[in-house]
Design a protein around this motif. Structure first.
Motif, mmCIF file in Angstrom:
data_model
loop_
_atom_site.group_PDB
_atom_site.id
_atom_site.type_symbol
_atom_site.label_atom_id
_atom_site.label_comp_id
_atom_site.label_asym_id
_atom_site.label_seq_id
_atom_site.Cartn_x
_atom_site.Cartn_y
_atom_site.Cartn_z
ATOM 1 N N ILE A 1 43.719 45.809 29.737
ATOM 2 C CA ILE A 1 42.973 44.653 29.241
ATOM 3 C C ILE A 1 42.272 44.011 30.436
ATOM 4 O O ILE A 1 42.913 43.653 31.418
ATOM 5 C CB ILE A 1 43.912 43.653 28.546
ATOM 6 N N CYS A 2 40.974 43.947 30.313
ATOM 7 C CA CYS A 2 40.143 43.558 31.449
ATOM 8 C C CYS A 2 39.330 42.317 31.082
ATOM 9 O O CYS A 2 38.560 42.339 30.133
ATOM 10 C CB CYS A 2 39.245 44.751 31.765
ATOM 11 N N CYS A 3 39.547 41.248 31.817
ATOM 12 C CA CYS A 3 38.897 39.974 31.504
ATOM 13 C C CYS A 3 37.676 39.787 32.412
ATOM 14 O O CYS A 3 37.743 40.028 33.608
ATOM 15 C CB CYS A 3 39.937 38.880 31.749
ATOM 16 N N ILE A 4 36.563 39.381 31.821
ATOM 17 C CA ILE A 4 35.358 39.125 32.604
ATOM 18 C C ILE A 4 35.266 37.629 32.890
ATOM 19 O O ILE A 4 35.228 36.825 31.953
ATOM 20 C CB ILE A 4 34.074 39.552 31.841
ATOM 21 N N LEU A 5 35.255 37.272 34.156
ATOM 22 C CA LEU A 5 35.227 35.867 34.551
ATOM 23 C C LEU A 5 34.057 35.611 35.490
ATOM 24 O O LEU A 5 33.552 36.528 36.131
ATOM 25 C CB LEU A 5 36.531 35.506 35.286
ATOM 26 N N GLY A 6 33.662 34.360 35.599
ATOM 27 C CA GLY A 6 32.630 34.017 36.569
ATOM 28 C C GLY A 6 31.870 32.765 36.185
ATOM 29 O O GLY A 6 32.047 32.222 35.088
ATOM 30 N N HIS A 7 31.023 32.333 37.080
ATOM 31 C CA HIS A 7 30.242 31.113 36.888
ATOM 32 C C HIS A 7 29.255 31.295 35.729
ATOM 33 O O HIS A 7 28.857 32.407 35.407
ATOM 34 C CB HIS A 7 29.482 30.792 38.175
ATOM 35 N N VAL A 8 28.856 30.187 35.118
ATOM 36 C CA VAL A 8 27.889 30.226 34.024
ATOM 37 C C VAL A 8 26.622 30.966 34.486
ATOM 38 O O VAL A 8 26.167 30.798 35.620
ATOM 39 C CB VAL A 8 27.583 28.789 33.513
ATOM 40 N N ASP A 9 26.132 31.835 33.618
ATOM 41 C CA ASP A 9 24.892 32.597 33.836
ATOM 42 C C ASP A 9 24.940 33.636 34.950
ATOM 43 O O ASP A 9 23.900 34.128 35.392
ATOM 44 C CB ASP A 9 23.694 31.648 34.084
ATOM 45 N N ALA A 10 26.135 33.993 35.394
ATOM 46 C CA ALA A 10 26.245 35.069 36.391
ATOM 47 C C ALA A 10 25.873 36.418 35.772
ATOM 48 O O ALA A 10 25.523 37.362 36.479
ATOM 49 C CB ALA A 10 27.671 35.124 36.957
ATOM 50 N N GLY A 11 25.971 36.486 34.424
ATOM 51 C CA GLY A 11 25.599 37.715 33.720
ATOM 52 C C GLY A 11 26.769 38.455 33.100
ATOM 53 O O GLY A 11 26.688 39.658 32.865
#
Ligand code: GTP
Ligand code: NA
Ligand code: MG
Length: 336
Positions: free
Chosen positions: A12-22
């Motif tokens: 299970i792989c979660c995608i995280l990051g700042h808004v609008d990073a893509g």
């Protein structure tokens, strides 16, 4: 391949990051869908799970047919990057095995990147960095779907030195936040040093690299954790009212199997509710978010997949098997 390999569940792989990073665009690029284009203001406001079967991953990479992939697929969870949705980032990071932290190469680490890194550090979750939007480097020549090494070879010296300068800056920022990191193809200690994969979610450079890295590196660092066991481990993502099905719950099945008819105990605001699984459904991949979802019916679903459709999001789902004590299960549900 050996029988042991077949017993691995999907990470299970979660995608995280700042808004609008893509983040959403990256997933769209992998799925060849357009969820991002359908979002209000282009802002993700919910957690969404997508199952990428290994055949899809093979199709996107240049892997030879005989090359083995040890996992049956990847269950990818998209999260919102907007600062007001930290609860969903916490939920995503708490149920994942690994994470992809998406960083915009033209912006470097931003507030919610750092917040995400802190969450991962706190929970001891391993991650890779997708250094996204390489196509935005001034003068970049697009090489659709190319592995990143090949795409870089096609660039001018000027673009390449800008690229290296940006990478160096991000490596320094990661170091300031307590992580040693390196471009994955220069990384000699892939078990200790964080891998950076340059990507574009628009022209798909580096996408084959990212997928290959995930399906190879993840089983290597957590073989035991990914070994399938028959105990149901399941988390409720969302509760919905469906016109055709009534109350449905979206779950991530982390381990074990669910069958139609299984008795389950769900935490609700009114206390534990015992019910039976009437339908086991997984959504067909939809190209647009607003399109009416179409579901595939199953008699049985095995981990790790998203998608069973009056619960509290973020709580566990408890499955009662013949011989289990229902009162004990209900008591467990209350404790969750
Ligand atoms: P939130 O879910 O709101 O946190 O944002 P996100 O991280 O999911 O970003 P999203 O996918 O919504 O992309 C934000 C904007 O950047 C959109 O306009 C995308 O088209 C654009 N974008 C994303 N990735 C790339 C890329 O690799 N290259 C270029 N040129 N644009 C990109
Ligand atoms: Na966005
Ligand atoms: Mg998004």
């Amino acid at each position: 391949s050996s029988g042991i390999d077949k017993e691995l569940r999907a990470p299970i792989c979660c995608i995280l990051g700042h808004v609008d990073a893509g983040k959403t665009k990256l997933l769209d690029c992998i799925r060849r869908s357009n969820v991002q284009g359908g979002e209000a203001g282009g802002i993700t406001q919910q957690i969404g799970a997508t199952y990428l079967p290994v055949e899809n991953i093979r199709e996107r990479t240049s892997l030879k047919a005989e090359a083995t992939i040890k996992v049956p697929g990847l269950l990818v969870i998209d999260t919102p990057g907007h600062q007001s949705f930290s609860n969903m980032r916490i939920r995503g990071s708490s149920l994942c095995d690994v994470a992809v932290v998406v960083v915009d190469i033209t912006r470097g680490l931003e507030n919610q990147t750092i917040e995400s890194l802190d969450l991962l550090k706190h929970r001891n979750v391993r991650f890779v960095v997708a250094l996204n939007k390489v196509d935005r480097l001034y003068g970049w020549k697009t090489c659709p779907n190319a592995p990143i090494a090949k795409a870089l070879k096609n660039q001018s010296d000027d673009v390449r030195s800008k690229f290296i300068w940006r990478v160096t800056e991000v490596v320094t920022q990661l170091k300031e936040n307590g992580f040693n990191a390196a471009l994955y193809y220069e990384n000699k200690k892939i078990k200790e040093v964080v891998n950076i994969v340059p990507t574009s979610s628009v022209s798909a450079e580096g996408i084959p690299d990212l997928l290959l890295l995930l399906v190879r590196w993840v089983p290597e660092i957590m073989m035991e954790r990914l070994t399938y066991v028959n105990n149901v481990e399941c988390t409720v993502l969302e509760v919905n009212k469906d016109k055709d099905f009534g109350t449905t719950i979206d779950v991530v099945l982390i381990n074990g199997a669910l069958r139609k008819g299984d008795q389950i105990v769900v935490c609700t605001k009114q206390g534990p509710v015992t019910t039976n699984i009437r339908y086991l459904l997984t959504p067909y991949p939809t190209k647009k978010l607003k399109a009416k979802a179409v579901y595939k019916h199953h008699e049985e679903l095995k981990a790790a997949q998203g998608g069973l459709r009056h619960a509290i999001p973020g709580t566990a789902l408890i499955v009662v098997k013949l011989g289990d004590d229902l009162e004990q299960a209900e008591a467990a549900a209350v404790q969750e």
